[in-house]
Design a protein around this motif. Structure first.
Motif, PDB file in Angstrom:
ATOM      1  N   THR A 137       0.821  -1.221   0.000  1.00 59.10           N
ATOM      2  CA  THR A 137       0.000   0.000   0.000  1.00 59.10           C
ATOM      3  C   THR A 137       0.853   1.270   0.000  1.00 59.10           C
ATOM      4  O   THR A 137       0.456   2.283  -0.550  1.00 59.10           O
ATOM      5  N   ARG A 138       2.032   1.210   0.612  1.00 61.07           N
ATOM      6  CA  ARG A 138       2.840   2.434   0.701  1.00 61.07           C
ATOM      7  C   ARG A 138       3.537   2.778  -0.608  1.00 61.07           C
ATOM      8  O   ARG A 138       3.993   3.893  -0.796  1.00 61.07           O
TER       9      ARG A 138
ATOM     10  N   GLN B  25      -1.556 -17.083   0.688  1.00 60.40           N
ATOM     11  CA  GLN B  25      -2.096 -16.453   1.902  1.00 60.40           C
ATOM     12  C   GLN B  25      -3.343 -15.681   1.460  1.00 60.40           C
ATOM     13  O   GLN B  25      -3.229 -14.716   0.706  1.00 60.40           O
TER      14      GLN B  25
HETATM   15  P1  TTP Z   1       5.114  -5.107   4.730  1.00 57.99           P
HETATM   16  O1  TTP Z   1       6.126  -4.234   4.057  1.00 57.99           O
HETATM   17  O2  TTP Z   1       4.790  -4.851   6.138  1.00 57.99           O
HETATM   18  O3  TTP Z   1       3.752  -5.079   3.900  1.00 57.99           O
HETATM   19  P2  TTP Z   1       3.533  -4.832   2.366  1.00 57.99           P
HETATM   20  O4  TTP Z   1       4.641  -5.384   1.551  1.00 57.99           O
HETATM   21  O5  TTP Z   1       2.165  -5.301   1.978  1.00 57.99           O
HETATM   22  O6  TTP Z   1       3.580  -3.253   2.180  1.00 57.99           O
HETATM   23  P3  TTP Z   1       2.667  -2.080   2.809  1.00 57.99           P
HETATM   24  O7  TTP Z   1       3.002  -1.998   4.259  1.00 57.99           O
HETATM   25  O8  TTP Z   1       3.142  -0.898   2.034  1.00 57.99           O
HETATM   26  O9  TTP Z   1       1.223  -2.380   2.520  1.00 57.99           O
HETATM   27  O10 TTP Z   1       5.516  -6.630   4.605  1.00 57.99           O
HETATM   28  C1  TTP Z   1       6.819  -7.144   4.793  1.00 57.99           C
HETATM   29  C2  TTP Z   1       6.970  -8.372   3.916  1.00 57.99           C
HETATM   30  O11 TTP Z   1       6.053  -9.390   4.268  1.00 57.99           O
HETATM   31  C3  TTP Z   1       6.712  -8.103   2.467  1.00 57.99           C
HETATM   32  O12 TTP Z   1       7.621  -8.879   1.730  1.00 57.99           O
HETATM   33  C4  TTP Z   1       5.300  -8.568   2.246  1.00 57.99           C
HETATM   34  C5  TTP Z   1       5.169  -9.695   3.215  1.00 57.99           C
HETATM   35  N1  TTP Z   1       3.840  -9.886   3.786  1.00 57.99           N
HETATM   36  C6  TTP Z   1       3.117 -11.027   3.488  1.00 57.99           C
HETATM   37  O13 TTP Z   1       3.559 -11.871   2.691  1.00 57.99           O
HETATM   38  N2  TTP Z   1       1.901 -11.210   4.094  1.00 57.99           N
HETATM   39  C7  TTP Z   1       1.373 -10.317   4.961  1.00 57.99           C
HETATM   40  O14 TTP Z   1       0.286 -10.552   5.501  1.00 57.99           O
HETATM   41  C8  TTP Z   1       2.139  -9.123   5.256  1.00 57.99           C
HETATM   42  C9  TTP Z   1       1.600  -8.085   6.201  1.00 57.99           C
HETATM   43  C10 TTP Z   1       3.364  -8.961   4.656  1.00 57.99           C
END
Ligand code: TTP
Length: 393
Positions: free
Chosen positions: A12-13, A78
């Protein structure tokens, strides 16, 4: 050891870039971001990659297939992005024996991942000046004694870098309760492993967490700077290539072009005539830089086009973006202050003195558009000829 690579997040970021391309598949030099993570795991000796996918899952699956670089790849879906522990739990039935967990949106120093595997149970850390915004490891002699999220008074300057080698027993501890921010977090699994095992800290010399658009630029600055000069494409005798420039087979560099490396001109891309490409720049497959255009320290995603007489600096252009002739991107403020950018509705500092625009897929600008620093253009947005745009659209 099997390596679980987390690539299910919504990113999202980093919007609007993740609108249709999941963040782990955004381009970093000659491959998607997550391929760098997987390469580090394979180089460290991983015998299977378990990719956790969710958001835009098919794009990831199609790229890696059942085998990548001779190593089997399996997939765990997931269904809801409920946190990093939940993501690893989704992969649980693929696991037997000790396993590694790596974030699919992080760039690691590959040598440290080999060390992480060797020293299992272990966790990667990076030394930072101000760790108050990270998960911080405390240590006792040569072992990690705890982890605390965003502490006001950090016990060390070792920030958790999101890479773990867990013993088999950790499989039993993957179901953790929701944290304060409403996610099931892998750091809570790590906390149990720390209680039950001797966990070694492995210090990374370099690490980058790609969360926001300017970090995608930083990722490209890193991975383009390690490419070695290779010119396999069709390069005019009148073009001048300086430093580590890679021109892939099937790329065209026309007469009068100057390219100062590091730069990567990918297959099917065209530069020139009389264009200037400098800084760490990626011109991805099928992208075009036209006559008398200048592109500096930027990413042009697949099939993006910067027409004649345009300037693009410190910017990320999504797929199929078309900048009309004479489009100019400003990347510096008169007061020299760090450029701000909108992340999840809030203006935040990029920490960069130079930052241009982020344009989502299919953005089109009219001729002579002027675009101000830190501008975000949503997928499909347009500008009129001669327009000055200083508000996100
Ligand atoms: P984040 O960077 O916390 O999440 P995101 O990649 O979706 O980005 P944003 O915060 O901008 O929405 O996640 C860290 C890593 O973990 C990244 O590689 C994505 C992964 N991830 C999952 O696979 N499943 C999840 O439920 C979450 C939260 C993250």
């Amino acid at each position: 050891m099997k390596a679980v690579v987390l690539a299910a997040g919504q990113g999202t970021r980093i919007r609007p870039l993740s609108h249709s391309v999941p963040k782990p598949m955004l381009p970093v030099a000659d491959r998607p971001l997550v391929a760098h993570t997987i390469d580090a795991a394979i180089d460290a000796g991983a015998d299977e990659i378990v990719l956790v996918i969710g958001y835009e899952a098919d794009t990831v699956r199609e790229y890696f297939g059942p085998e990548y670089r001779g190593v089997p790849v399996s997939y765990a879906v997931q269904t809801e992005q409920a946190g990093t522990a939940d993501a690893v739990n989704a992969a649980s039935e693929h696991l037997d024996g000790p396993f590694a967990v790596l974030n699919g949106d992080n760039l690691y120093d590959p040598a440290a991942i080999a060390q992480l595997f060797e020293q299992c149970p272990a966790v990667c850390a990076i030394e930072v000046d101000d760790p108050r915004n990270y998960g911080v490891l405390s240590t006792d002699g040569d072992s990690v004694s705890g982890i605390v999220e965003k502490p006001a008074d950090p016990p060390t300057n070792l920030a958790n870098a999101g890479a773990y080698a867990f013993p088999e027993a950790a499989r039993k501890w993957l179901e953790v309760p929701e944290s304060d921010r409403g996610e099931h977090e892998i750091t809570d699994v790590l906390a149990t492993v720390i209680d039950e095992f001797d966990v070694s800290p492995v210090t990374l010399s370099r690490w980058l967490d790609v969360g926001r658009p300017w970090e995608l630029l930083e990722a490209n600055e890193w991975k383009l700077s390690v490419l070695e000069r290779r010119v396999d494409g069709d390069v005019s005798e009148d073009a001048h290539l300086e430093g580590d420039v890679v021109v892939e087979p099937g790329a065209t560099v026309k007469s009068g072009v100057v390219i100062e490396g590091p730069a990567l001109i990918r297959s099917g891309a065209t530069v020139g005539p009389n264009a200037y490409v400098r800084g760490a720049t990626l011109i991805d497959e099928g992208a075009k830089v036209g006559h008398a255009a200048e592109v500096k320290n930027s990413v042009l995603s697949r099939d993006a086009s910067v027409s004649h007489l345009s300037y693009v600096g410190d910017s990320v252009l999504g797929r199929d973006v078309n900048l009309g002739a004479g489009t100019n991107v400003a990347n510096l403020r008169h007061d020299d202050a760090a450029i701000e950018f909108t992340v999840k509705g809030e203006r935040v500092s990029t920490g960069r003195r130079k930052f241009g625009i982020v344009a989502g897929d299919d953005v089109k600008t009219g001729i002579n558009s002027s675009l101000t620093p830190g501008l975000k253009l949503s997928p499909g947005a347009t500008t009129k000829p001669g327009e000055t745009v200083d508000r996100d659209r």
